[in-house]
Structure formats: C-alpha cells, structure tokens
Write a protein that holds these residues in place. Sequence first.
Motif, PDB file in Angstrom:
ATOM      1  N   VAL A 149     -16.055 -29.653 -15.120  1.00 12.52           N
ATOM      2  CA  VAL A 149     -15.666 -30.843 -14.350  1.00 12.52           C
ATOM      3  C   VAL A 149     -16.612 -32.003 -14.663  1.00 12.52           C
ATOM      4  CG1 VAL A 149     -16.917 -30.238 -12.209  1.00 12.52           C
ATOM      5  CG2 VAL A 149     -14.918 -31.705 -12.095  1.00 12.52           C
ATOM      6  N   GLN A 150     -17.873 -31.704 -14.932  1.00 10.76           N
ATOM      7  CA  GLN A 150     -18.816 -32.762 -15.310  1.00 10.76           C
ATOM      8  C   GLN A 150     -18.439 -33.348 -16.668  1.00 10.76           C
ATOM      9  OE1 GLN A 150     -22.493 -30.592 -14.998  1.00 10.76           O
ATOM     10  NE2 GLN A 150     -22.383 -30.519 -12.766  1.00 10.76           N
ATOM     11  N   GLY A 208     -10.289 -35.642  -9.033  1.00  8.94           N
ATOM     12  CA  GLY A 208     -10.727 -34.378  -9.620  1.00  8.94           C
ATOM     13  C   GLY A 208     -10.502 -33.197  -8.705  1.00  8.94           C
ATOM     14  N   GLN A 209      -9.864 -32.177  -9.255  1.00  7.96           N
ATOM     15  CA  GLN A 209      -9.702 -30.947  -8.491  1.00  7.96           C
ATOM     16  C   GLN A 209     -10.474 -29.834  -9.178  1.00  7.96           C
ATOM     17  OE1 GLN A 209      -5.705 -29.396  -8.208  1.00  7.96           O
ATOM     18  NE2 GLN A 209      -6.377 -27.632  -6.994  1.00  7.96           N
ATOM     19  N   ALA A 210     -11.383 -29.239  -8.465  1.00  5.02           N
ATOM     20  CA  ALA A 210     -12.133 -28.104  -9.005  1.00  5.02           C
ATOM     21  C   ALA A 210     -12.714 -27.332  -7.838  1.00  5.02           C
ATOM     22  CB  ALA A 210     -13.252 -28.581  -9.930  1.00  5.02           C
ATOM     23  N   GLN A 211     -12.810 -26.020  -8.032  1.00  9.88           N
ATOM     24  CA  GLN A 211     -13.258 -25.153  -6.953  1.00  9.88           C
ATOM     25  C   GLN A 211     -14.700 -25.409  -6.547  1.00  9.88           C
ATOM     26  OE1 GLN A 211     -11.306 -23.377  -5.394  1.00  9.88           O
ATOM     27  NE2 GLN A 211      -9.619 -22.698  -6.683  1.00  9.88           N
ATOM     28  N   THR A 212     -15.060 -24.828  -5.438  1.00 10.85           N
ATOM     29  CA  THR A 212     -16.448 -24.871  -4.970  1.00 10.85           C
ATOM     30  C   THR A 212     -17.369 -24.287  -6.021  1.00 10.85           C
ATOM     31  OG1 THR A 212     -15.585 -24.416  -2.792  1.00 10.85           O
ATOM     32  CG2 THR A 212     -17.939 -24.168  -3.072  1.00 10.85           C
ATOM     33  N   ILE A 226     -17.500 -37.331 -16.005  1.00 16.12           N
ATOM     34  CA  ILE A 226     -18.603 -38.284 -16.212  1.00 16.12           C
ATOM     35  C   ILE A 226     -18.228 -39.448 -17.138  1.00 16.12           C
ATOM     36  CG2 ILE A 226     -20.954 -38.529 -17.138  1.00 16.12           C
ATOM     37  CD1 ILE A 226     -21.582 -35.807 -15.806  1.00 16.12           C
ATOM     38  N   PRO A 227     -17.640 -39.190 -18.332  1.00 20.21           N
ATOM     39  CA  PRO A 227     -17.339 -40.344 -19.205  1.00 20.21           C
ATOM     40  C   PRO A 227     -16.412 -41.388 -18.562  1.00 20.21           C
ATOM     41  CG  PRO A 227     -17.282 -38.306 -20.467  1.00 20.21           C
ATOM     42  CD  PRO A 227     -17.396 -37.919 -19.028  1.00 20.21           C
ATOM     43  N   PRO A 228     -15.262 -40.995 -17.964  1.00 19.02           N
ATOM     44  CA  PRO A 228     -14.431 -42.044 -17.356  1.00 19.02           C
ATOM     45  C   PRO A 228     -15.141 -42.756 -16.208  1.00 19.02           C
ATOM     46  CG  PRO A 228     -13.504 -39.852 -16.908  1.00 19.02           C
ATOM     47  CD  PRO A 228     -14.572 -39.689 -17.932  1.00 19.02           C
ATOM     48  N   THR A 253     -20.799 -32.332  -7.501  1.00 21.46           N
ATOM     49  CA  THR A 253     -21.777 -33.335  -7.051  1.00 21.46           C
ATOM     50  C   THR A 253     -22.328 -34.131  -8.232  1.00 21.46           C
ATOM     51  OG1 THR A 253     -22.415 -31.734  -5.374  1.00 21.46           O
ATOM     52  CG2 THR A 253     -23.780 -33.698  -5.579  1.00 21.46           C
ATOM     53  N   ALA A 254     -22.820 -33.428  -9.234  1.00 20.65           N
ATOM     54  CA  ALA A 254     -23.390 -34.137 -10.391  1.00 20.65           C
ATOM     55  C   ALA A 254     -22.311 -34.921 -11.123  1.00 20.65           C
ATOM     56  CB  ALA A 254     -24.072 -33.148 -11.334  1.00 20.65           C
TER      57      ALA A 254
END
Length: 523
Positions: free
Chosen positions: A28-29, A44-48, A33-35, A53-54
């Motif tokens: 996910v990072q 953004g959808q991503a699990q715990t 990060i680039p956009p 955060t980063a």
Amino acid sequence: MTTFADLGLSDAILRALSELGYEEPTPVQEQAIPPLIEGNDVIGQAQTGTGKTAAFALPIVQKILPQRVPQALILTPTRELAMQVAEAIFKYSKGSQIRVAPVYGGQPISRQLRALEQGVQVVVGTPGRIMDHMRRGTLALANIRMVVLDEADEMLNMGFIEDIEYILQQTPQERQTALFSATMPAEVEKLARRYTRDPQRISIVPEQLAVPRIRQTYYEAAPREKLDVLTRVLDVETPPAAIIFCRTRSEADSLGESLQARGYTAEVIHGDLAQTQRDRVMKRFRDGQVELLVATDVAARGLDIPDVSHVINYDVPNDPESYVHRIGRTGRAGRTGQAITIISPRERRQLQIIQRVTKSKLTHERIPTLADVAARRREAFKEALRNVLTEGDLDPYILMVEDMADEHDTTEVAAAAFKLLLNEVEQEDTLASVAGDGAGVEPGMTRLFLDVGRFDRVRPADIVGAIANEAGLPGKSVGSIDIYDRFSFVEVPSDTAQKVLRALNNTAIRGKALNVSVAKPKR
Ligand code: ADP
Ligand code: MG
C-alpha cells in the motif's frame, strides 16, 4: 524490488526510515506514496497492519512547508489511533522538526490549546474534538492543504459521518484528500466519492495463498513479555535450527543481541549486511554452529536457507504473503516443521486475516510455564544421562557410588546427584534474569563479561593480551573466549578472577575503556 528511494521521498525521510529499520515499502505504501507526493487524491483499501499510516504520513512529512500554521489534518476514529499517528509522524520527520499535535477527547483542552497556539503544522484528532476546536476558533483550517480520513469505515461505524462532512466542508476546496479504510462498504464509497477529486484508487486485496502443511501455532504476549515468551518457547521446543523473523532491521538487531546475551547461539541477518558477512553467517548456520537465525523478510528472501525445524514469527508480518513466505522455510520435502507466531493483543485482527486468506488455522498455545521448561530440561537431562551410560568409562564414579553406598541407599545417591545438577537451573527465574550467559563454565574457572565485541573490532588475541599485560596472567591460563557483536565472555581461573576484574576495569581494548563484571549464570 521497489525501494523507498524509488518512491520519490526526500533524503531526510529516507534516513529516518533507515534508522527505524524499515527495509522496503509495503504494497500500500508503494502504491499510495507517489500519487500523494504528486498532489493527487487517493482512496486506499488495505487490511489492518499493512502499513497505511506511513502511506499517508510520509507524503505529509515531505510536503509540509516551514510556515507554522496547520497544513495537514488527519481524522482518526479513536484517541489511541490519533496518538499512534502523531507518534509516527514525529518519528518519520526526525531531522525536519515538523510540529504535530494530537487532539482528542479525554485530554484537558487547555493543553491542546497551548499546543495549537504554538503553531502546529499537522493536526491529528478524532472528529468530535476537532469540531470543538473549530467552534472555539482555536483551530484555523484556512491553510489546510491535505486531509486524511484514516480508518474511514471505523469512523462511520462510530457515527462520525456528519462531523466528518462538516469538517471537510470547512477546509479549502483545493485541498488534497486521502481516504484509507480496511473495508469499502457503500457509505464509505459514497463519502470517498463526494470529497475526493479524480482519485487514484488503490486496493490491496490479498489473494488466496496455499500454505505448506505444517503445524501452525501462536502465543499471545504483551509486547514487553515477548522476549521471555520466546525464550521459554525455545527452551521447551529446543529447535536444532530455527529462523526467527522480525519486521525491522533494528528489531532483528536488538533481538539477536538479547538472545546472545541469554546464551543462545543466535546470529542476525538483514539487508544492511555486506554479502561477505551474510555468507559467513549462513555458513555458520548451515554448519550448525548457530542454532538461531534472526532475519528480516528482505534478508531471507534472497537467501538459500536450508530447511529448518522451526520458523518463529517474532512479529506478525505486514501481509499474509510474507507469512506464507516465512513459514515456507520449514517442513520442506515432506519433513515435519513447525511455525510459531508470537502476537500482541493488538495484532489479533491481523492474525485473523492471515488465517482467512491462507485458509489455515493457527492453534492458540498456552505460554510454557517455568515448570514446563523444567520438565523439558529433566527430559533432556535423562537423555544426556542415557548417552553417558552408553558411553561407559564410569569406573572412577562407580567407586564413588560404592563408597557412598555404605551410608546411603544407591537410588537416593543417584537422586541427590540429579538434584545437585538440576537444582541451580531450576532456581533461576527466567522472567527476572537479565543478560546472563549460557555455556557451562569449566570447573575452577570464572566467566567474565566484557562490554566490547566484534563491532569494536575485538579479537581473542586482544583479550588475552590485555589479561596478560594488565593482570600479569600467563596467556595460556586464559580459558575459552566468546566474542559477540557488542560484548564478549572470557573464562579465567577463579582464584585470579578478582585481580583480572580490577586490572581490566582500568584498561582499554582497541581504544575503548572496558566495563568488566562476573557473568551471570544463565537460566
Ligand atoms: P495499518 O494502519 O495498515 O493497520 P500501520 O501503519 O499501523 O498499519 O503499520 C503496522 C506496523 O507495521 C507498524 O508497527 C509499523 O511501524 C510497521 N510498518 C509499516 N510500514 C513498514 C515497513 N515498510 N517496514 C517495516 N515495518 C513497517
Ligand atoms: Mg492504521
């Protein structure tokens, strides 16, 4: 392999990440990060546990301008999360001194007012408390350029929708907006669509993964108990060869050191080591000179690691794929292997996701008690005893037993001998023991602990030389020497130990003043 440097992050941030021991971006990072750096909106959808955060905090840190006005606003569902996010921003901005204020209910508003007055640049808070400050006129949103909705699904579950919309409407139109969520129910989707412009969509949906058929178990422990739990598990399992995985380089380094200090033969391998160093460690591991290999995912990926009996996850990995990669190091070619994961209560959800995605079940195991460890040691003791019996050559000892048989029953004599040998071990409380050392000390010798090691370029000859020169001992009376990365052990004749201790404490090896003490016995 994508690196953090590939994502367009500044040198200062790259340095901070390297110090934190992050080796590579999570998926996910990598995608967010680039956009975000380029100024685009992101949904953004991503699990715990996937490192969201980063994913938003690093671009924020990078884009904050020197002006001491609130420029970024992050909304989180709970105060705990607000604090965690604020802490993360603080860590990532090390060196650039970004001022961040967490704002949440339950803390006296006066303290938050002071922080806000002093000119913060990033505000992290729960929607309710942010609204409070807006109404009081203590939080100006006119200069907000970036807004993040973290854990959007949770915020909606908690009934924050109206507050969120109100806050968003008070921020400048031309702001950049990012929304992160573990799930995307319709209401979240609607919110995302209404408040983002031409967003980049990111979805990290883990694919189904096949796991090798091995025994998978887990232990639950508070973070500060993890090391003790690990050592107990190691003492009960007594793996001949195990890999222990950590999430970061720094964690791997510190775990390796703690294990060495407790007397395990452990070596660390991570992305920072030169190829020759890695080769050396791997050779020692393959040859069985090292029983525990502490590794990060990156280091392990590039390695031809032999089949091991145990894979231990000291941290829950960031994604199920890493979990599968990690545990694939055991149970190869039809052999039996064991995968053990140590989780903290906060990581329960991540564990559930791993179980679901890998369609496997991890059995919750009870943390071994000292009694379990003692029972295991007795078993090992009996095994060793059987070997001695097979070996024979017992004549002098048989004489001793016969001698004592005049006074006592021989079964009792044997029992007393066992007690004598096992006793010392059982009295030790592993929970209380610190930096002790493992290997059995030669009779008549005392083991000393020196706070210099391989990293100080210390070699055995330096230690022998210092003892010979400073304490006047002949070099050949010095016993075994073990040099670790940051400390060493040396055995000296017990009747000279005090003299050596005094002499060494007044000297230096390779330019470093020494701190020497008698090594604590292990477990
Ligand atoms: P999420 O918000 O997706 O639940 P977090 O951002 O809280 O996940 O991250 C989970 C853990 O992973 C944290 O302890 C964090 O420090 C760690 N982490 C995040 N990114 C990386 C990385 N690239 N390498 C190593 N550890 C990371
Ligand atoms: Mg999060």
